[in-house]
Enzyme design. Structure first.
Site, mmCIF file in Angstrom:
data_model
loop_
_atom_site.group_PDB
_atom_site.id
_atom_site.type_symbol
_atom_site.label_atom_id
_atom_site.label_comp_id
_atom_site.label_asym_id
_atom_site.label_seq_id
_atom_site.Cartn_x
_atom_site.Cartn_y
_atom_site.Cartn_z
ATOM 1 N N ASN A 46 -33.945 1.385 16.992
ATOM 2 C CA ASN A 46 -35.140 1.925 17.649
ATOM 3 C C ASN A 46 -36.108 2.598 16.680
ATOM 4 O O ASN A 46 -37.273 2.831 17.034
ATOM 5 C CB ASN A 46 -34.757 2.912 18.746
ATOM 6 C CG ASN A 46 -34.231 2.242 19.995
ATOM 7 O OD1 ASN A 46 -33.508 2.858 20.781
ATOM 8 N ND2 ASN A 46 -34.562 0.969 20.207
ATOM 9 N N ASP A 84 -32.310 -0.359 29.884
ATOM 10 C CA ASP A 84 -33.404 -1.187 29.397
ATOM 11 C C ASP A 84 -34.456 -1.372 30.486
ATOM 12 O O ASP A 84 -34.125 -1.464 31.672
ATOM 13 C CB ASP A 84 -32.845 -2.548 28.965
ATOM 14 C CG ASP A 84 -33.800 -3.306 28.078
ATOM 15 O OD1 ASP A 84 -34.713 -2.682 27.497
ATOM 16 O OD2 ASP A 84 -33.638 -4.535 27.951
#
Length: 217
Positions: free
Chosen positions: A50, A2
């Site tokens: 996503n 991330d």
């Protein structure tokens, strides 16, 4: 993995530049993991959530995945790495699916460390699918933890020991929820593009200092 977007924002760069730097970090960390003798490394590359990102960003991520496979497959094969994929990667375009299938096939006979890429993966969907498969095979009163675990996509992988999340966020974000039941969790402030061999070594050292009791004393 991330923090690609924030890494780019801090440098006044487009998000695509952060994702490109993230691929460089993947290369560094996978090499470091092999050097350290880590048996299996799983990277959460693209979650089932996503798809909610802008179409242009999803396209850029797919382009980088193709680039990584084409540029690094020869090294993975040479270094005796076995490539695995968890998640429904067949939802991607035909060209990318063919590349992934070829990469898996070309490394399937290798006997060295496992590099597992989670693509279009979500742990809740994995658990629901595992429960359906178990229910199709067994009566309800025969479905226990072992029966569910046998139907997970990770059934033939080593037990999960350590989950590292970069960028300071402190949540699992639908990643390996069953497998992480007794894993050690480590949340580090480093943005993924800045994560390197030293950061991995520090994480493994921190893991080594943990006392794992599995509910006992």
């Amino acid at each position: 993995m991330d923090g690609n977007g924030r890494w780019a924002k801090q440098r006044h760069l487009p998000r695509a530049a952060g994702h490109k730097a993230g691929v460089d970090a993947v290369r560094r960390v996978t090499r470091a993991a092999r050097a350290m003798g880590i048996e299996a490394l799983t990277l959460y590359a693209f979650s089932s959530e996503n798809w909610r990102r802008p179409v242009e960003e999803v396209g850029e991520l797919m382009k980088l995945l193709r680039f990584f496979i084409r540029s690094d497959l020869a090294e993975l094969a040479r270094e005796n790495v076995r490539l695995r994929v968890i998640g429904d990667y067949r939802a991607f375009g035909a060209e990318l699916v063919a590349l992934i299938d070829d990469a898996i096939a070309r490394t399937s006979a290798n006997t060295g460390p496992l590099l597992v890429i989670a693509l279009n993966y979500g742990a809740q969907a994995e658990l629901a699918a595992a429960a359906r498969r178990a229910a199709a095979k067994l009566p309800a009163d025969a479905i226990d933890e072992a029966a569910i675990e046998a139907e997970l996509e990770t059934a033939d992988l080593p037990p999960l020991d350590l989950v590292i999340r970069t960028s300071g966020e402190q949540r699992l974000s639908n990643f390996l929820l069953w497998q992480a039941a007794y894993a050690e969790l480590l949340f580090v402030p480093t943005l993924w593009p800045d994560f390197d061999a030293d950061a991995l070594a520090e994480a493994v050292a921190a893991f080594g200092r943990r006392q794992r009791r599995y509910g006992g004393l």
